[in-house]
Structures are given as C-alpha cells and as structure tokens.
Design an enzyme around this catalytic site. Structure first.
Site, short mmCIF file in Angstrom:
data_model
loop_
_atom_site.label_atom_id
_atom_site.label_comp_id
_atom_site.label_asym_id
_atom_site.label_seq_id
_atom_site.Cartn_x
_atom_site.Cartn_y
_atom_site.Cartn_z
N HIS A 1 -23.05 18.86 34.16
CA HIS A 1 -21.72 19.46 34.29
C HIS A 1 -20.86 18.61 35.21
O HIS A 1 -21.37 17.91 36.11
CB HIS A 1 -21.83 20.88 34.87
CG HIS A 1 -20.66 21.76 34.57
ND1 HIS A 1 -19.43 21.60 35.19
CD2 HIS A 1 -20.51 22.80 33.71
CE1 HIS A 1 -18.59 22.52 34.72
NE2 HIS A 1 -19.23 23.26 33.82
N GLY A 2 -19.55 18.66 35.03
CA GLY A 2 -18.63 18.03 35.97
C GLY A 2 -18.64 18.79 37.28
O GLY A 2 -18.88 20.00 37.30
N ASP A 3 -18.36 18.09 38.38
CA ASP A 3 -18.46 18.73 39.70
C ASP A 3 -17.24 19.57 40.06
O ASP A 3 -17.15 20.13 41.15
CB ASP A 3 -18.69 17.68 40.79
CG ASP A 3 -17.54 16.70 40.94
OD1 ASP A 3 -16.54 16.81 40.19
OD2 ASP A 3 -17.64 15.79 41.79
N ASP B 1 24.15 47.38 22.16
CA ASP B 1 22.82 47.39 21.54
C ASP B 1 22.78 48.45 20.44
O ASP B 1 22.11 49.47 20.54
CB ASP B 1 21.76 47.67 22.62
CG ASP B 1 20.34 47.66 22.06
OD1 ASP B 1 20.11 46.98 21.06
OD2 ASP B 1 19.48 48.33 22.65
N GLN C 1 -15.40 29.43 38.56
CA GLN C 1 -16.65 29.19 37.83
C GLN C 1 -17.84 28.92 38.76
O GLN C 1 -18.96 28.74 38.27
CB GLN C 1 -16.49 28.02 36.87
CG GLN C 1 -15.56 28.31 35.71
CD GLN C 1 -15.69 27.29 34.61
OE1 GLN C 1 -16.78 27.06 34.07
NE2 GLN C 1 -14.58 26.65 34.27
N ALA D 1 -14.53 22.04 24.29
CA ALA D 1 -14.24 20.91 23.39
C ALA D 1 -13.07 21.19 22.47
O ALA D 1 -13.09 20.86 21.29
CB ALA D 1 -15.48 20.53 22.59
#
Length: 430
Positions: free
Chosen positions: A87-89, A202, A96, A8
């Site tokens: 949960h989303g598919d 340099d 995951q 989130a």
C-alpha cells in the site's frame, strides 16, 4: 501471495508502482473495490466495476482480481491469508488509518508483512478525475450520473443554482471534514430561484425554453449532473416534450408536484389558495412522463403536497404508493413543520413498505436535521433548494446601499470577493 487493494478508477503511474513493488515479493492479487466499498470511502467511480476490472486484466503483473466489498480489507485477508499487503504510505494520516491498523494486526497474527511505498506525489488523482469529467471520460454521461450516484453512494447532496456563476461555485466547493473530502453531488434547477433571478414571480412565468437555455449555459462550464424543478409539469401533452428536451440537454431527473392551477410556492401552504390534483390525474401525468423518456437513466420523481396543504399523513402515504405504482422512480415529500417530526414520520412509514424507491427531502423548514440523519433514515437525495440566491441577495443589497451612503466603495470592499478570485473561478480567463 501479495494483496493490493485498489479502486483503479483512473489508472495511473502510482498504480503501476504499487503493482511492480508487489511483484518483487510474489504473485499479485488485486482486491478491486466495489461500488459499496467505494461509498464507504466517499468515492464515486467514473467507471463501472466491470470497466475497471477490464483495465486491470490487461496490466502486466496482476495474477488475480477479486471483489473487495468493504472498505475494510479484513474479510478478503481472512479468506486469502496473503504473505504481504502492499500500500502507499498516504493512509497513515487519513481516515483510512483505521483500516491500516486492521491490516497490521491481521498480518502480525498471521506472520505476514505490510510493505508501504512512498505516496506518488507527482500524481494528483483528484485533478486527473476532474480532467476526465471535463473530457466526458467515463462509463456514465451527465444525464446518467444522478441514478449512478444514488446507486453508488446511497444518498447525495444537491444544491440550488440559478446561473453559471452559482453553478461554478457549487462545482468547485470542497471541504475536508474528519479527513473526508466532501462536495455537492449535483445541481438543483429551482423554478423559484430561476424566476427570481430574472425578476419574475414564481408562478411558472418563465417558460421551459428559457429555463433550458439557462441549463445549457450552466452545462457549458460545469460537469456535475442536474435535477430539474418541473413545478406541476403543466399539461400531460406538454410534459412529454419537456421530458424529451431535458433528457436531450443532459438533465438527469425531473421533480413534478401534484398541484393544479396557477403555481404558488409551497411554503405559503394554505395561506394562499392551492389545490391538489387527484391521484388519478397525477398518476396519469407520471405515466406520460415515463413513456416520454428515451433512456432508463432519466428519473421522474413525484412531489407530494399533502403535508403542505394539511391533508394529512394518510393522504400523503396513499399518494406515495399510488405514484410509485404509476411508474414514478421516487417520491419527494415536503413539509412546513419546523421540528421535522412530520417529515421523519412520513419517511419511516414510507420506507416500511417502499424499500427501493428513491426518497427526496428539501429541508428548508426543518433545516436543523443533519445530512447523516437523513442517510440513516433511508433518504436518497437531500436538496438545499434556494440558499445561494438567498445568501447573495442580502449582501448585494447592503453593498448597494453603502455605496450610496458613503459616496464611494471603500467601506464595502470587505464584503466583496476580490476580482482575482472571480477571474480564477471562471475557466479560460487566464
């Protein structure tokens, strides 16, 4: 009870759909991922845990918000024993999926059920996050991000940039490895490549005002944080103003090295005359730098040249501990030994005593050591210090020669990036 796990970070319509679906089955408990859990998923929230929790508290349909301290759901599931997990598919075919299998097995053993809803294809959280960064939306501004990223991820990747175009390449480079999308966490403003790109040696020949102007140009078109190569830091009286200027423009950290006199590149070692500063003098310089900063977020990191100058491991460790006592937020250790054994020895001995100090390596010589090995050793920042300039120069030199030899540019086109790709890289071109 319904359990939904969320980061989130940027709350969007896809989250609302999950919560609404959960409410069909019962009271919704949100497992809000902590920074530690986000690190396991290779995610870096723009908002702090507290800010994300504050947003969720105001969302209709959320009954309880709990910490989820791991990417795995199992510990929270064992405590709560929910009837449903929603949960989303999309997690079926990503890294995951191992967490999905754990959830399915747990629910099967505890008479629960997994409810999966179609992934919200109309919502692109990556683009939302990129837009939020461009608009400076988040709990952390650019100068705070280096410290925040180390705290969140444990270890970060930093790549050298020497102009806005090279910075845009770093900003936009992303690669999926083992289903995890990887990117660089920030920029390294190298004194070597900055001076070389200007055609100067340099030796600190490019002054601070010129380098800060380059940083301003880079920051105009990018969002990632920066670590600044401060060389020796100059005189303590001047370093104070350098710190204030860097912090003001948005740089997150400076690395200064414990040498004195005309700056010579460390990779020359004792092939050229280089002198190390005394512990007392350099510790004083660190104290001056820390007192000059205006916020707690800016980092001062001490670079130790003992191994470069063959002054021994004991000298390097003594200096490291003394510099931390003087107030340094971290240590950068450098070595020319290609097998990497010297650097690993230092890291191991340093970490045995200094558990919390930031540790930085620049694996130019020991470039066979992979990033994950540094992570396991306890390194916090890996800087790839000069690779974009070094890779660009040979190709440009070859193309310039071929155009002269062939009397035309046809033979060199395959070595050149298409104009359309360059135009697409530059914001606002279309």
């Amino acid at each position: 009870m319904v359990y939904i796990s969320l980061i989130a970070d940027i709350f969007h319509a896809g989250h609302i759909r999950l919560i609404n679906e959960g409410n069909k089955y019962g009271e919704v408990t949100i497992g809000l991922l902590t920074n530690k859990a986000c690190e396991e998923l290779n995610e870096t929230p723009l908002l702090s845990y507290e800010k994300r929790k504050e947003v969720l508290k105001s969302v209709k349909g959320v009954k309880i918000i709990l910490e989820q301290n791991e990417a795995s759901y199992l510990n929270n599931l064992k405590k709560l024993k929910p009837n449903y997990v929603v949960h989303g598919d999309d997690w079926k075919n990503t890294f995951q999926k191992k967490y999905r299998s754990e959830v399915i097995n747990f629910l099967k053993d505890n008479r629960g059920k997994l409810i999966e809803i179609p992934y919200s294809a109309d919502v692109n959280p990556i683009k939302l996050k990129e837009q939020a960064l461009k608009n400076n939306v988040g709990s952390f501004s650019r100068h705070q991000m280096i410290k925040h990223l180390i705290k969140t991820k444990g270890i970060i990747r930093i790549l050298e940039v020497h102009n806005p175009l090279s910075a845009l390449i770093v900003e936009n480079t992303k690669e999926k490895v083992n289903d995890i999308e990887l990117e660089f966490d920030g920029f390294w403003s190298s004194s070597l490549t900055d001076s070389t790109s200007k055609g100067k040696p340099d030796i600190e020949a490019v002054d601070i005002s010129s380098r800060i102007k380059s940083i301003d140009e880079i920051f105009d078109v990018t969002t990632k944080p920066m670590i600044f190569d401060g060389d020796t830091g100059g005189k303590p009286e001047h370093l104070e103003f350098t710190i204030k200027s860097l912090e003001r423009v948005g740089v997150g950290a400076i690395i200064i090295e414990d040498k004195v006199g005309l700056k010579k590149n460390s990779l020359f070692g004792n092939d050229v005359f280089q002198k190390q500063d005394s512990v007392e003098n350099f510790s004083n310089k660190i104290t001056v730098a820390k007192k000059a900063q205006r916020t707690d977020d800016f980092l001062v990191i001490a670079r130790i040249e003992s191994l470069i100058l063959e002054n021994g491991m004991e000298d390097a460790l003594i200096r490291a501990h003394e510099y931390i006592k003087a107030g340094a937020d971290g240590i950068m250790i450098h070595s020319r030994v290609k097998n990497g054994l010297e650097i690993i020895d230092f890291i191991t001995k340093f970490r045995a005593k200094e558990k919390d100090a930031i540790l930085v390596v620049v694996p130019t010589s020991f470039n066979h050591i992979p990033f994950d090995e540094f992570k396991n050793l306890g390194v916090n920042i890996v800087i790839y210090a000069n690779h974009l300039l070094r890779s660009a120069y040979p190709n440009m030199k070859q193309v310039a020669s071929e155009i002269l030899i062939n009397g035309r540019s046809l033979e060199s086109e395959s070595k050149c990036m298409p104009i359309k790709e360059i135009l697409n890289l530059i914001p606002g071109t279309k």
